[in-house]
Write a protein that holds these residues in place. Structure first.
Motif, PDB file in Angstrom:
ATOM      1  N   PRO A   8      -0.639 -14.072  -9.437  1.00  0.00           N
ATOM      2  CA  PRO A   8      -1.575 -13.742  -8.368  1.00  0.00           C
ATOM      3  C   PRO A   8      -1.262 -12.378  -7.769  1.00  0.00           C
ATOM      4  O   PRO A   8      -0.238 -11.782  -8.084  1.00  0.00           O
ATOM      5  CB  PRO A   8      -1.322 -14.855  -7.348  1.00  0.00           C
ATOM      6  CG  PRO A   8       0.137 -15.157  -7.514  1.00  0.00           C
ATOM      7  CD  PRO A   8       0.419 -15.007  -8.991  1.00  0.00           C
ATOM      8  N   ASN A  10      -1.086 -12.009  -4.411  1.00  0.00           N
ATOM      9  CA  ASN A  10      -0.265 -12.398  -3.256  1.00  0.00           C
ATOM     10  C   ASN A  10       0.131 -13.859  -3.407  1.00  0.00           C
ATOM     11  O   ASN A  10      -0.656 -14.664  -3.878  1.00  0.00           O
ATOM     12  CB  ASN A  10      -1.052 -12.208  -1.952  1.00  0.00           C
ATOM     13  CG  ASN A  10      -1.364 -10.765  -1.669  1.00  0.00           C
ATOM     14  OD1 ASN A  10      -0.531 -10.011  -1.192  1.00  0.00           O
ATOM     15  ND2 ASN A  10      -2.587 -10.362  -1.976  1.00  0.00           N
ATOM     16  N   ARG A  11       1.371 -14.146  -2.971  1.00  0.00           N
ATOM     17  CA  ARG A  11       1.829 -15.525  -3.086  1.00  0.00           C
ATOM     18  C   ARG A  11       2.831 -15.805  -1.987  1.00  0.00           C
ATOM     19  O   ARG A  11       3.746 -15.000  -1.740  1.00  0.00           O
ATOM     20  CB  ARG A  11       2.481 -15.745  -4.449  1.00  0.00           C
ATOM     21  CG  ARG A  11       3.044 -17.144  -4.687  1.00  0.00           C
ATOM     22  CD  ARG A  11       1.962 -18.164  -4.939  1.00  0.00           C
ATOM     23  NE  ARG A  11       2.534 -19.497  -5.067  1.00  0.00           N
ATOM     24  CZ  ARG A  11       2.891 -20.044  -6.218  1.00  0.00           C
ATOM     25  NH1 ARG A  11       2.739 -19.377  -7.350  1.00  0.00           N
ATOM     26  NH2 ARG A  11       3.397 -21.246  -6.248  1.00  0.00           N
ATOM     27  N   THR A  13       5.471 -18.859  -0.905  1.00  0.00           N
ATOM     28  CA  THR A  13       6.082 -20.079  -1.392  1.00  0.00           C
ATOM     29  C   THR A  13       7.269 -20.448  -0.514  1.00  0.00           C
ATOM     30  O   THR A  13       7.658 -19.685   0.379  1.00  0.00           O
ATOM     31  CB  THR A  13       6.515 -19.928  -2.855  1.00  0.00           C
ATOM     32  OG1 THR A  13       6.876 -21.213  -3.389  1.00  0.00           O
ATOM     33  CG2 THR A  13       7.715 -18.997  -2.978  1.00  0.00           C
ATOM     34  N   ILE A  19       8.143 -20.748  -9.211  1.00  0.00           N
ATOM     35  CA  ILE A  19       6.863 -20.053  -9.303  1.00  0.00           C
ATOM     36  C   ILE A  19       6.848 -19.139 -10.510  1.00  0.00           C
ATOM     37  O   ILE A  19       7.895 -18.748 -11.034  1.00  0.00           O
ATOM     38  CB  ILE A  19       6.560 -19.239  -8.038  1.00  0.00           C
ATOM     39  CG1 ILE A  19       7.545 -18.078  -7.906  1.00  0.00           C
ATOM     40  CG2 ILE A  19       6.606 -20.098  -6.791  1.00  0.00           C
ATOM     41  CD1 ILE A  19       7.054 -17.031  -6.959  1.00  0.00           C
ATOM     42  N   THR A 112       2.353  -7.803  -7.428  1.00  0.00           N
ATOM     43  CA  THR A 112       2.233  -9.112  -6.779  1.00  0.00           C
ATOM     44  C   THR A 112       3.158  -9.119  -5.573  1.00  0.00           C
ATOM     45  O   THR A 112       4.354  -8.877  -5.708  1.00  0.00           O
ATOM     46  CB  THR A 112       2.640 -10.250  -7.727  1.00  0.00           C
ATOM     47  OG1 THR A 112       1.714 -10.338  -8.804  1.00  0.00           O
ATOM     48  CG2 THR A 112       2.671 -11.582  -6.979  1.00  0.00           C
ATOM     49  N   LEU A 114       5.130 -11.129  -3.033  1.00  0.00           N
ATOM     50  CA  LEU A 114       5.684 -12.475  -2.929  1.00  0.00           C
ATOM     51  C   LEU A 114       6.461 -12.636  -1.640  1.00  0.00           C
ATOM     52  O   LEU A 114       7.319 -11.807  -1.311  1.00  0.00           O
ATOM     53  CB  LEU A 114       6.611 -12.762  -4.116  1.00  0.00           C
ATOM     54  CG  LEU A 114       7.356 -14.090  -4.079  1.00  0.00           C
ATOM     55  CD1 LEU A 114       6.371 -15.256  -4.190  1.00  0.00           C
ATOM     56  CD2 LEU A 114       8.384 -14.162  -5.202  1.00  0.00           C
TER      57      LEU A 114
END
Lengths: 117, 113
Positions: A8, A10-11, A13, A19, A112, A114
């Motif tokens: 993705p 943006n993520r 968690t 992931i 990305t 994170l």
């Protein structure tokens, strides 16, 4: 570069979760890389691959693993995410200039972002 | 391990020439030097690459002295759109597929009107 895509973008968690970050390219390059970028530290190499059977550790591979599913796909996994893995992750591909310069021109994806809580 | 050092930031005015220097004192014989440009929320983009002496392309020049312990990226007549972070990379090639790719921490160039 639209030829290198990352998902993705943006993520968020939680600590301890597994992931996967995915990278795809349409440039036809054999060489692919994963970097992380932290403020003030520039980019640091995590893993790189020169073909589907070739995986190499970079400067900061601990806590990460990769999979080269095909020439065009290179995935980065965090087996058990921790907060200090919060960073911006970039995938890149490269072609080979060859002698006499022996250099590589890398083409980066959009990144990305994170966040590990 | 190749280590690179760059200034953290630089300011310039539109139309001026900007020179950004990267130090890489322990560069090895076959290491190559590459410069990248990065805008916010984007991946780095290749600018120029060289091994020794001078290289010029349509957007920049790269000067590398004989001892190769530093390199200077030269941007002629900068504009506001050149405001970005510029990274120096030293690439080291080992046998087979082994590589060592060392990015500098980047130089934030701000171009003022």
């Amino acid at each position: 570069d639209a030829d290198v895509t990352q998902t993705p973008r943006n993520r968020i968690t939680k600590t301890g979760k597994r992931i996967m970050l995915e990278c795809s390219q349409t440039k036809g390059h054999d060489r692919m890389y994963w970097y992380r970028q932290d403020p003030g530290l520039g980019l640091r190499l995590i893993y790189y691959s020169f073909d589907v059977k070739d995986i190499n550790k970079g400067e900061i591979s601990d806590g990460y693993s990769v999979s080269r599913q095909a020439q065009a796909k290179f995935s980065l996994s965090l087996e058990s995410a921790i907060p200090n893995q919060t960073a911006l992750y970039f995938c890149a591909t490269s072609d080979w200039t060859g002698p006499p310069l022996g250099g590589e021109t890398q083409y980066f994806g959009p990144g990305t972002r994170l966040l590990v809580l | 391990l190749a280590k690179t050092t760059q200034p953290i930031s630089m300011d310039s005015y539109e139309g001026q020439e900007v020179n950004i220097t990267c130090s890489h004192n322990n560069i090895a014989t076959n290491d190559y030097i590459t410069w990248y440009q990065q805008f916010p929320s984007q991946g780095p983009r290749f600018i120029i690459q060289g091994y020794k002496t001078k290289v010029t392309n349509e957007v920049a020049s790269l000067f590398i002295p004989a001892d190769r312990k530093s390199s200077t990226l030269s941007l002629p007549r900068v504009s506001l759109s050149d405001t970005a972070v510029y990274y120096c990379l030293v690439g080291r090639l080992y046998s087979g597929s082994a590589r060592q790719l060392t990015f500098g921490s980047g130089t934030q160039l701000t171009v003022l009107p």
